[in-house]
Design a protein around this motif. Structure first.
Motif, PDB file in Angstrom:
ATOM      1  N   THR A  79       0.789  -1.354   0.038  1.00 23.58           N
ATOM      2  CA  THR A  79       0.058   0.024  -0.139  1.00 23.58           C
ATOM      3  C   THR A  79       0.698   1.348  -0.242  1.00 23.58           C
ATOM      4  O   THR A  79       0.224   2.390  -0.033  1.00 23.58           O
ATOM      5  CB  THR A  79      -1.090  -0.011   1.325  1.00 23.58           C
TER       6      THR A  79
ATOM      7  N   LEU B 182       0.012   3.009  -3.554  1.00 22.00           N
ATOM      8  CA  LEU B 182      -1.009   2.515  -4.278  1.00 22.00           C
ATOM      9  C   LEU B 182      -1.719   3.538  -5.357  1.00 22.00           C
ATOM     10  O   LEU B 182      -1.341   4.620  -5.271  1.00 22.00           O
ATOM     11  CB  LEU B 182      -2.337   2.816  -3.032  1.00 22.00           C
ATOM     12  N   SER B 183      -2.175   3.030  -6.320  1.00 23.06           N
ATOM     13  CA  SER B 183      -2.502   3.487  -7.530  1.00 23.06           C
ATOM     14  C   SER B 183      -3.965   3.758  -7.757  1.00 23.06           C
ATOM     15  O   SER B 183      -4.725   2.752  -7.058  1.00 23.06           O
ATOM     16  CB  SER B 183      -2.046   2.843  -8.935  1.00 23.06           C
ATOM     17  N   THR B 184      -4.428   5.032  -7.580  1.00 24.40           N
ATOM     18  CA  THR B 184      -5.703   5.386  -7.489  1.00 24.40           C
ATOM     19  C   THR B 184      -6.338   5.366  -8.974  1.00 24.40           C
ATOM     20  O   THR B 184      -7.653   5.629  -9.027  1.00 24.40           O
ATOM     21  CB  THR B 184      -6.005   6.700  -7.007  1.00 24.40           C
ATOM     22  N   ASP B 185      -5.732   5.406  -9.932  1.00 24.51           N
ATOM     23  CA  ASP B 185      -6.089   5.243 -11.480  1.00 24.51           C
ATOM     24  C   ASP B 185      -6.606   4.011 -11.850  1.00 24.51           C
ATOM     25  O   ASP B 185      -6.718   2.957 -10.970  1.00 24.51           O
ATOM     26  CB  ASP B 185      -5.248   6.212 -12.264  1.00 24.51           C
TER      27      ASP B 185
ATOM     28  N   ARG C   5      -3.353  -0.683 -11.990  1.00 26.86           N
ATOM     29  CA  ARG C   5      -2.826  -1.026 -10.565  1.00 26.86           C
ATOM     30  C   ARG C   5      -1.819  -2.253 -10.978  1.00 26.86           C
ATOM     31  O   ARG C   5      -2.004  -3.061 -11.578  1.00 26.86           O
ATOM     32  CB  ARG C   5      -3.877  -1.292  -9.564  1.00 26.86           C
TER      33      ARG C   5
ATOM     34  N   GLN D 182      -1.279  -5.049  -5.683  1.00 29.27           N
ATOM     35  CA  GLN D 182      -2.398  -4.326  -5.127  1.00 29.27           C
ATOM     36  C   GLN D 182      -3.979  -4.562  -5.536  1.00 29.27           C
ATOM     37  O   GLN D 182      -4.855  -4.855  -4.852  1.00 29.27           O
ATOM     38  CB  GLN D 182      -2.378  -3.028  -5.700  1.00 29.27           C
TER      39      GLN D 182
END
Lengths: 272, 237
Positions: B40, B43-46, B49, B53
């Motif tokens: 984490t 972490l990719s939020t788009d 990933r 994750q």
């Protein structure tokens, strides 16, 4: 003893610590990431929907414009086609008219040329022929010929048909001035007397005659009185021949002039 | 014969001691916390990933779904407790494939500690949701006569939680130990696989029962939704 209470307490504490650690390092970040992504996806979907609806709107508008443009274009094209056709018809008509006029003009010119040429040729031929005939006959005209002419003349007087004879006789009798006897050569006395006799006999009267010469007769004798004429001369034959030839020429020109547009001037000349 | 990792003592001072159970638990805690932190950290939020994750998200989202399925309305509120319970028990069972490893859940002390945690957490969540009076009133339902039985039920189910997990995990390790002495090597491997399976099932049962208890405590005064059949069946295990 299976339960060690110190271990139980320690494990409970460990578990609480683990709960805190996992919340801190796993659930919060992961849930947050998921929530953020969901928001992003929702936003992108909303954007996509908005774009799609906008695109749909644009497409509809474009279609409408396209249709209007097509209709306008078709209308303009039809109008232009009609105008072009009308213009073409007009130009063609004009060209036809011009061509017809030009053709007619050319035809007329050709006809005139052909006629002129024909006339010139025939006139020239005529002149040449008559000149030759006159020359030949003048060369041949001798006293003996004159004598023969006198005989022919007297015979002709005698052989005149009744009607002509009566008309000429009336003219001779009514005329106070002597009738004129024209000849190309000076007539000798006996011949003059023979003619006088023949006239007197024919018309049964004493007709006064006046003898004169006229080179125009070429060769021959003519009796003229009060507008009436009787005689025989080569010039008379030639005049008759000339009139016949002229008539023939005119008759020949007619069919030629009809076929002129297809005939070049050279050909027309040749054929004439 | 050693029945529990409690008996494997590294260091002792009076009552305080450092036994195998605590050490293995720390090891698991370290692995879990460090692994989570590693994954984490970035972490990719788009929409793109990493596979790790993705795995964590699947696990967390799956747990959320299960908690919601047990009847809890806000799973994100309970996932810290219930999710950790599941992950700890599951990882403790999974690690049995590592030679020399003994599951801390094979110790009654650990299972008792977990059961006590549930025993404490259930009223806490209940009080938080319904208030102290509202929660305490649930013990007198449907009539006041039921109060002793409800209390006994509260205690017995906590005991059952602890004993069930301990029994299953300990028996697995025990059977392995016995089989190793009397059978060829292939059979213990099969039993290990079976142990992995039972370990996962126990992790699921433990956490889902805790979820059901919390759900029961938090919505006791509210109209009950359609009964969930799966937890009822599993409680028999």
């Amino acid at each position: 003893m299976l339960i060690d209470w110190f271990t139980v307490g320690a494990q409970a504490l460990n578990f609480l610590i683990l709960v805190w650690l996992m919340k801190r390092f796993l659930y919060q970040p992961v849930l947050q990431a998921i929530a953020t992504r969901e928001k992003l996806v929702a936003k992108e979907l909303a954007d996509a929907d908005a774009k799609r609806s906008e695109a749909q709107k644009d497409r509809d508008e474009f279609h409408k414009k396209n249709e209007a443009f097509d209709q306008e274009r078709a209308g303009l094209l039809a109008k232009a086609t009609d105008e072009a056709q009308a213009e073409r018809k007009r130009l063609l008509d004009e060209a036809h008219k011009a061509a017809d006029a030009l053709g007619a003009q050319r035809q007329a010119a050709l006809i005139i040329d052909a006629r002129n040429l024909n006339q010139a040729v025939s006139r020239r031929t005529q002149e040449e022929v008559f000149a030759i005939a006159r020359k030949a006959l003048a060369d041949l005209a001798t006293t003996s010929l004159e004598e023969r002419m006198g005989e022919v003349f007297t015979r002709r007087l005698r052989e005149m048909d009744g009607k002509s004879k009566a008309v000429l006789g009336d003219a001779l009798k009514k005329n106070s001035t002597p009738a004129l006897v024209l000849s190309s050569f000076e007539l000798p006395g006996p011949q003059r007397a023979a003619i006088q006799n023949a006239v007197n006999e024919t018309f049964s009267a004493d007709i006064h005659l006046q003898f004169a010469t006229s080179p125009d007769l070429v060769s021959g004798i003519e009796l003229t009185t009060n507008g009436q004429k009787v005689g025989w001369s080569i010039a008379g034959y030639l005049t008759a021949l000339e009139s016949v030839v002229g008539k023939l020429m005119k008759e020949k020109e007619k069919p030629e002039s009809e076929a002129v547009p297809a005939v070049t001037p050279e050909k027309a000349i040749k054929s004439s | 014969m050693r029945l529990s990792t409690d008996q494997f003592i590294f260091w002792q001072h009076g009552v305080c001691k450092l036994n195998g159970t605590i050490v293995f638990t720390w090891g698991l805690m370290l692995v879990m916390a460090a692994g989570s932190r590693l994954i984490t950290r970035r972490l990719s939020t788009d929409l793109k990933r990493s596979p790790w994750q993705n795995l964590l998200e699947i696990v967390v989202a799956g747990m959320e779904l299960q908690i919601a399925g047990a009847g809890l309305k806000h799973p994100e509120k309970y996932i810290g407790f219930l999710g950790t319970l599941f992950l700890f028990v599951a990882l403790a069972a999974l690690c049995t494939v590592i030679p020399g490893y003994e599951p801390p859940t094979g110790s009654l002390s650990t299972t008792a500690a977990l059961a006590l945690s549930v025993f404490v957490a259930v009223p806490l969540f209940g009080i938080e949701e319904q208030g102290l009076g509202g929660y305490l009133a649930t013990y007198a339902r449907p009539t006041i006569i039921m109060l002793p039985f409800n209390l006994i039920s509260e205690l017995s189910r906590t005991l059952a939680l602890a004993i069930r997990l301990f029994g299953n995990m300990m028996s697995g390790a025990m059977i392995m130990a016995i089989l190793l002495t009397i059978t060829p090597f292939i059979f213990p491997i099969l039993m290990t696989l079976l142990g992995l399976l039972t370990g996962m099932v126990q992790a699921y049962i433990f956490s889902i029962l805790a979820a059901v208890y919390i759900a029961a405590a938090t919505r006791a005064g509210k109209p009950k939704p359609a009964p969930a059949t799966a937890p009822a069946k599993l409680s028999a295990g």
